[in-house]
Design an enzyme around this catalytic site. Sequence first.
Site: not given
Ligand code: BES
Ligand code: MN
Length: 488
Positions: A266, A340
């Site tokens: 990230k 997931r």
């Molecule tokens: N933990 C994150 C989602 C999240 C984002 C929670 C902001 C709280 C605040 C999750 O694991 C994630 O990274 N999701 C990705 C999915 C994508 C890679 C398909 C996302 O939302 O960008």
């Molecule tokens: Mn994630």
Amino acid sequence: MLAIRLTAEPDRLATVALPVRPGGVDDAPAEPVPAAVALPDGVADTAAALAPLARLTGRAGEVRDQLRPGAVPTRLLLVGIGEGDEAAWRSAGAALVRAAKDETYVTFSMPAGVSPEAVRGFVEGLLLGSYRFRLGADADAPALTGVDLAVADPDAHEQAVELARTTARMTRLARDLTNTPSSVKNPQWFAGQVAEAAAELPGLGLRVREPEQLAAEGFGGILAVGGGSASGPRLVELDWQPAEAATHVVLVGKGITFDTGGISIKPVPAMKLMRKDMAGAAAVIAATLGAAALRLPVRVTALVPMAENMVSGDAFRPGDIVRHYGGLTSETTNSDAEGRLVLADALAYAVQELKPDLLIDLATLTGANAVALGTRTGALYSDNDQLAKDLLAAIDAAGESAWRMPLTADYVEHLGSDSADLYSAPTQGAGSVLAALYLREFTGDLRERWLHVDMSAPSWCERDDAELTRGATGWGVRGLLRWLATLA
Ligand code: BES
Ligand code: MN
Ligand code: ZN
């Protein structure tokens, strides 16, 4: 937690608070609500004179503070209760504890004939609005230690207060777990916290699977995601099984103790709050403890896959194929779609081994939740209209917010992979919807008895607002507890 005491003979009178409500018509000034028990001489008159003078509107959460040197009480607080519904009372309670934080005790004069809902809302507001998270010494901790509620018949309100206490205690636990820094809350620590909390309540069963056991039983998603961390993953199973239960609910919660994104790392702003990525796990554990504390006659199993999504030489890679519990495989297109993968194992295990009547999962699953619904509202998915309706009603009554979203059939084809059963993170389609569709593939026979909430957005808030305090919100605990109580 503040001590809340019901009393018909208020005796801590240095600081007294009274409810005021909006005047009858148009811009009529606010008026004090007639009290259930007698107050010190002059208090009612002062309040009645003050409300119009201070231009109070009576809106929920409005507070006016009046010092009265040499008099009893020395400090008089007028607190708006708006329309007097439960949510308004919650706001009023939260506003009162903020305004009175420098006093040791406050006595609040309840209206004559106050409803149990009002008492419950008010006490939840007091106990949640006064929450703060602090590790180590707290030099400016609030002085307030107790609130006395002056009512004519304390026994008549004891049950409402007790419900509010348990709800708030469990919501505060979820907030504590979620606010805790990830240097502290690795999966093993989290399992230990669950064990400590469970030991305080009779009738709970706990099973914690360590990595060896997870490998032996085929929990490939949890092991893949947890593989990059020096702190190994855990699967925590907490069971409240009362003898008289007719219904069995499994509550699955995403428990990523920190989400770096893994190899698909990230960027800085997106990573900064990723200690909250176990808010779903915290909520379902707290709700299950709450069911036990209230001795609800429904069987509840919290199932939380705990792992830390780290970057290292042992981390799983984009393109790796993971074999989940029960045998379905995922091509892991993006290591940041880790939630997931761990949920898939837990859902499959619940369906195949626990065989509940209803299967619910809560997860901080996608940033897309906030894009679609803003910062306060969870995205709720289910093919079961009745279940969706019941959960939404409970969430709403509890003062939380969720909105039903579609399991769009057109997107299902995007989940297809050439080399595995599923892609974990297809790039076409709405993010929160796709994540829900992916999870649904693991619900087997329980597809029509499953409900998922993406709670990424409401799990956290940036500033104090009514019963929410800056940081983790404990979202989901209140709604789940209300809903579980309706099954009883
Ligand atoms: N933990 C994150 C989602 C999240 C984002 C929670 C902001 C709280 C605040 C999750 O694991 C994630 O990274 N999701 C990705 C999915 C994508 C890679 C398909 C996302 O939302 O960008
Ligand atoms: Mn994630
Ligand atoms: Zn995550």
